[in-house]
Design a protein around this motif. Structure first.
Motif, PDB file in Angstrom:
ATOM      1  N   PHE A 102       7.005   5.056  14.430  1.00  0.00           N
ATOM      2  CA  PHE A 102       6.319   4.491  15.593  1.00  0.00           C
ATOM      3  C   PHE A 102       6.943   5.052  16.867  1.00  0.00           C
ATOM      4  O   PHE A 102       8.161   4.912  17.078  1.00  0.00           O
ATOM      5  N   ASP A 103       6.123   5.653  17.725  1.00  0.00           N
ATOM      6  CA  ASP A 103       6.565   6.100  19.067  1.00  0.00           C
ATOM      7  C   ASP A 103       7.866   6.895  18.991  1.00  0.00           C
ATOM      8  O   ASP A 103       8.821   6.660  19.752  1.00  0.00           O
ATOM      9  N   TYR A 141      11.829  -4.797   8.076  1.00  0.00           N
ATOM     10  CA  TYR A 141      11.980  -3.499   8.733  1.00  0.00           C
ATOM     11  C   TYR A 141      13.469  -3.267   8.998  1.00  0.00           C
ATOM     12  O   TYR A 141      14.230  -4.220   9.224  1.00  0.00           O
ATOM     13  N   ASN A 173       2.142   5.555   9.081  1.00  0.00           N
ATOM     14  CA  ASN A 173       2.148   4.094   9.176  1.00  0.00           C
ATOM     15  C   ASN A 173       1.220   3.417   8.153  1.00  0.00           C
ATOM     16  O   ASN A 173       0.761   2.304   8.380  1.00  0.00           O
ATOM     17  N   THR A 174       0.928   4.089   7.037  1.00  0.00           N
ATOM     18  CA  THR A 174       0.143   3.471   5.965  1.00  0.00           C
ATOM     19  C   THR A 174       0.801   3.787   4.621  1.00  0.00           C
ATOM     20  O   THR A 174       1.538   4.772   4.484  1.00  0.00           O
ATOM     21  N   SER A 194      -1.011  -1.363   6.128  1.00  0.00           N
ATOM     22  CA  SER A 194      -0.886  -0.714   7.448  1.00  0.00           C
ATOM     23  C   SER A 194       0.270  -1.368   8.197  1.00  0.00           C
ATOM     24  O   SER A 194       0.444  -2.597   8.149  1.00  0.00           O
ATOM     25  N   THR A 196       2.570  -1.730  11.938  1.00  0.00           N
ATOM     26  CA  THR A 196       2.815  -1.523  13.369  1.00  0.00           C
ATOM     27  C   THR A 196       4.275  -1.889  13.642  1.00  0.00           C
ATOM     28  O   THR A 196       5.006  -2.272  12.726  1.00  0.00           O
ATOM     29  N   GLU A 197       4.693  -1.793  14.896  1.00  0.00           N
ATOM     30  CA  GLU A 197       6.090  -2.078  15.216  1.00  0.00           C
ATOM     31  C   GLU A 197       6.473  -3.514  14.917  1.00  0.00           C
ATOM     32  O   GLU A 197       7.635  -3.808  14.634  1.00  0.00           O
ATOM     33  N   THR A 198       5.509  -4.436  14.973  1.00  0.00           N
ATOM     34  CA  THR A 198       5.841  -5.859  14.812  1.00  0.00           C
ATOM     35  C   THR A 198       5.071  -6.562  13.704  1.00  0.00           C
ATOM     36  O   THR A 198       5.330  -7.734  13.447  1.00  0.00           O
ATOM     37  N   SER A 199       4.132  -5.848  13.048  1.00  0.00           N
ATOM     38  CA  SER A 199       3.305  -6.550  12.068  1.00  0.00           C
ATOM     39  C   SER A 199       2.984  -5.651  10.878  1.00  0.00           C
ATOM     40  O   SER A 199       3.111  -4.424  10.939  1.00  0.00           O
ATOM     41  N   ASP A 201      -0.212  -5.444   7.922  1.00  0.00           N
ATOM     42  CA  ASP A 201      -1.509  -5.932   7.465  1.00  0.00           C
ATOM     43  C   ASP A 201      -1.775  -5.368   6.066  1.00  0.00           C
ATOM     44  O   ASP A 201      -1.653  -4.145   5.845  1.00  0.00           O
TER      45      ASP A 201
END
Length: 582
Positions: A102-103, A141, A173-174, A194, A196-199, A201
């Motif tokens: 991420f980023d 994480y 990210n998958t 999937s 993200t930085e905080t979640s 799914d």
């Protein structure tokens, strides 16, 4: 490759497989390796390989760990990033690990697993007992740049507590998750995840059933991502309870079983897979280890031919290099790049010559080293031979002395044995005599018991007869008591009636006395004769009344009445004259 469970595993070296040559090599490592030496989880990011958890020897046997270590493949040096502790993720093994991006920052993702209960539980995660361990569905994480553990927010179809599944990254990210062991047994569920930085799914891909191909449930299998011009595919090999190979088209979410592969490929579990994309249409999968009867390293060739067809084969290691060169050239020629092919052939020939020269130099150095090692071993063997000769002489002397000691010990032992046998025979005779006495006493006792039983039966009959007679006597006495009770009650009623009659007579006498006193007071001079007449009159009345019930008690009452009249008269007249007239 590092660690694992097995005999002769050296945890201070890294096993390296050379793809161009198909040869294994050992590289010594520095630093402190992870405490969890097997069932750990690992993932590579560039030239660093990260190792999490696992089981390793501790003070009280094999223990789960939650430490995080990193190995650099250039320096082969270990670094400890997060020591094993009672915080952060649960101490566990059999979990999944991948890296996400991420980023511009790399994160590690750790999911599920089986471990101990000595660590705090993650909020919203589930934990179920499994034969003394805990199975979980934790998701953590690890942010590498800040050395920080993070609990992301989880949405969607979160799997139940699970272990021994495969977690395979598809993009930055998958990822795809398949199979594993749960409280309900082995699983064949497929999840698309999937990040993200905080979640996180999670989407469960439904099994349509029917005639649609879908692999059976399994655990401790292995999976790798296969990338071709037709898109990403997931290759699943082996596993417990399902010894087969499946390929998933991730974009279309369709499974296809790959058949005609030998048992040394399919009948493995807890093994490792590594993929090498040789050309845009050809992938080689190196399969090693696992719980299996096969000890060789299997190399699977997977070639994409069309949207619906793939070819598979197994490459013997002795044909590995030749097959590598021929298939690379064949793929490039098929793409119409003849000039590039010629350049590649020349380059490959140069590389081949350089490789064989390097290999020759390496073999010469290895032979020299082997000769030096042999010389050292020969010197050590000569020294050991001299030492063994001296030890043999000493052992011979000790053996001779032992033989002498053995003879004297045997003689002494035989004498003691004979004495012991005589003592045992004597004790046996005494035991037989005691047994005879006990037998006779037993017969006497048996007769006595029979006699006592006979006496008991006689006395029992007597007691029964006495009991019956007693019951009869009691019954007769009960009748007598009932009769006497009735008589007593009747007499009591009679006495009550007598008392009532006495009270009435007392009242009547009192009334007569009062009337007489009044007449005496009125006629004081000539009262004697009249009193006598009245007395006679009263006596006749009393006699008339009492004649109806002439009892001793009635006569007693008349006497009392007469005495009372005498007393009254004596109070008014001369007692002597009155008594004389009476």
């Amino acid at each position: 490759m590092w660690g694992g469970s097995g005999s002769g595993v050296d945890y201070d070296v890294m096993e390296v497989y050379h793809l161009p040559t198909g040869a294994w090599d050992q590289k010594p490592t520095t630093g402190t390796p992870p405490p969890g030496t097997w069932v750990y989880s690992s993932v590579a990011i560039g030239k660093d390989i990260y190792y999490f958890g696992g089981r390793g020897a501790g003070d009280s046997g094999y223990q789960y760990q939650n430490s995080l270590h990193c190995l650099n493949v250039d320096s082969f040096k270990w670094r400890e990033l997060s020591p094993s502790s009672d915080y952060d993720p649960m101490k566990k093994g059999f979990c999944g690990i991948i890296s996400v991006h991420f980023d511009g920052e790399h994160y590690l993702v750790i999911i599920g697993g089986l471990g101990s209960s000595s660590t705090p539980k993650q909020p919203n995660a589930q934990y179920n007992n499994s034969f003394g361990d805990l199975r979980c569905n934790e998701i953590h994480y690890y942010r590498i740049s800040s050395d920080q553990w993070i609990s992301p927010v989880v949405t969607g179809d979160r799997p139940p507590p699970i272990n021994d599944f495969t977690l395979t990254p598809v993009t930055n990210n998958t990822a795809v998750m398949f199979g594993g062991e749960t409280d309900n047994g082995v699983s064949n569920k497929l999840y698309m995840i999937s990040f993200t930085e905080t979640s996180v799914d999670i989407l469960e891909v439904p099994n349509p059933g029917g005639s649609v191909q879908w692999p059976e449930g399994r655990w401790s299998h292995s999976s790798v991502l296969i990338t071709t011009c037709s898109g990403p595919h997931l290759l699943v090999v082996g596993g417990d309870y399902a010894y087969d190979v499946w390929l998933l088209d991730i974009n279309k979410r369709k499974w296809k079983e790959l058949i005609n592969l030998p048992n040394n490929v399919t009948r493995r579990y807890w093994h490792s897979l590594s993929v090498w994309s040789v050309t845009p249409t050809t992938n080689w999968i190196i399969e090693f280890g696992g719980l299996t009867e096969y000890t060789d390293t299997a190399v699977i060739e997977l070639r994409y031919t069309s949207d619906i067809d793939w070819s598979t084969s197994v490459i013997p290691l002795d044909q590995y290099q030749d097959q590598l060169r021929r298939w690379i050239l064949s793929d490039w020629e098929n793409l119409g790049l003849s000039k590039e092919v010629q350049l590649l052939r020349g380059h490959l020939q140069d590389r081949k010559r350089e490789f064989f020269e390097e290999q020759l130099q390496r073999e010469i150095k290895e032979k020299e080293q082997i000769q030096q090692d042999r010389d050292k071993e020969q010197q050590q063997l000569l020294q050991e031979k001299a030492t063994l000769s001296q030890q043999l002489d000493d052992a011979t002397t000790l053996l001779e002395q032992a033989e002498k000691d053995k003879s004297s010990l045997e003689l002494e032992y035989n004498e003691k044995l004979n004495a012991k046998v005589a003592e045992i025979l004597e004790e046996k005779t005494q035991v037989e005599e005691k047994k005879q006495i006990i037998t006779e006493d037993y017969e006497k006792l048996k007769l006595k018991v029979a006699h006592m039983e006979e006496q008991y039966l006689k006395e029992k009959h007597i007691i029964i007869d006495d009991n019956q007679n007693l019951k009869s006597d009691i019954s007769e006495k009960d009748k007598v008591i009932a009769k006497l009770t009735s008589q007593v009650e009747e007499q009591s009623q009679n006495e009550k009636q007598i008392i009532t009659d006495l009270k009435e007579k007392d009242l009547h006498i009192a009334k007569l006395v009062k009337e007489r006193q009044e007449r005496v007071l009125k006629q004081p001079i000539k009262e004697t004769s009249s009193i006598g007449l009245q007395f006679n009159y009263l006596e006749e009345q009393l006699q008339t009344k009492n004649s109806k019930q002439d009892t001793p008690f009635s006569r007693f009452l008349i006497l009392i009445y007469l005495l009372f009249i005498s007393f009254v008269l004596s109070t008014n007249y001369n007692s002597k004259q009155f008594i004389g007239k009476i």
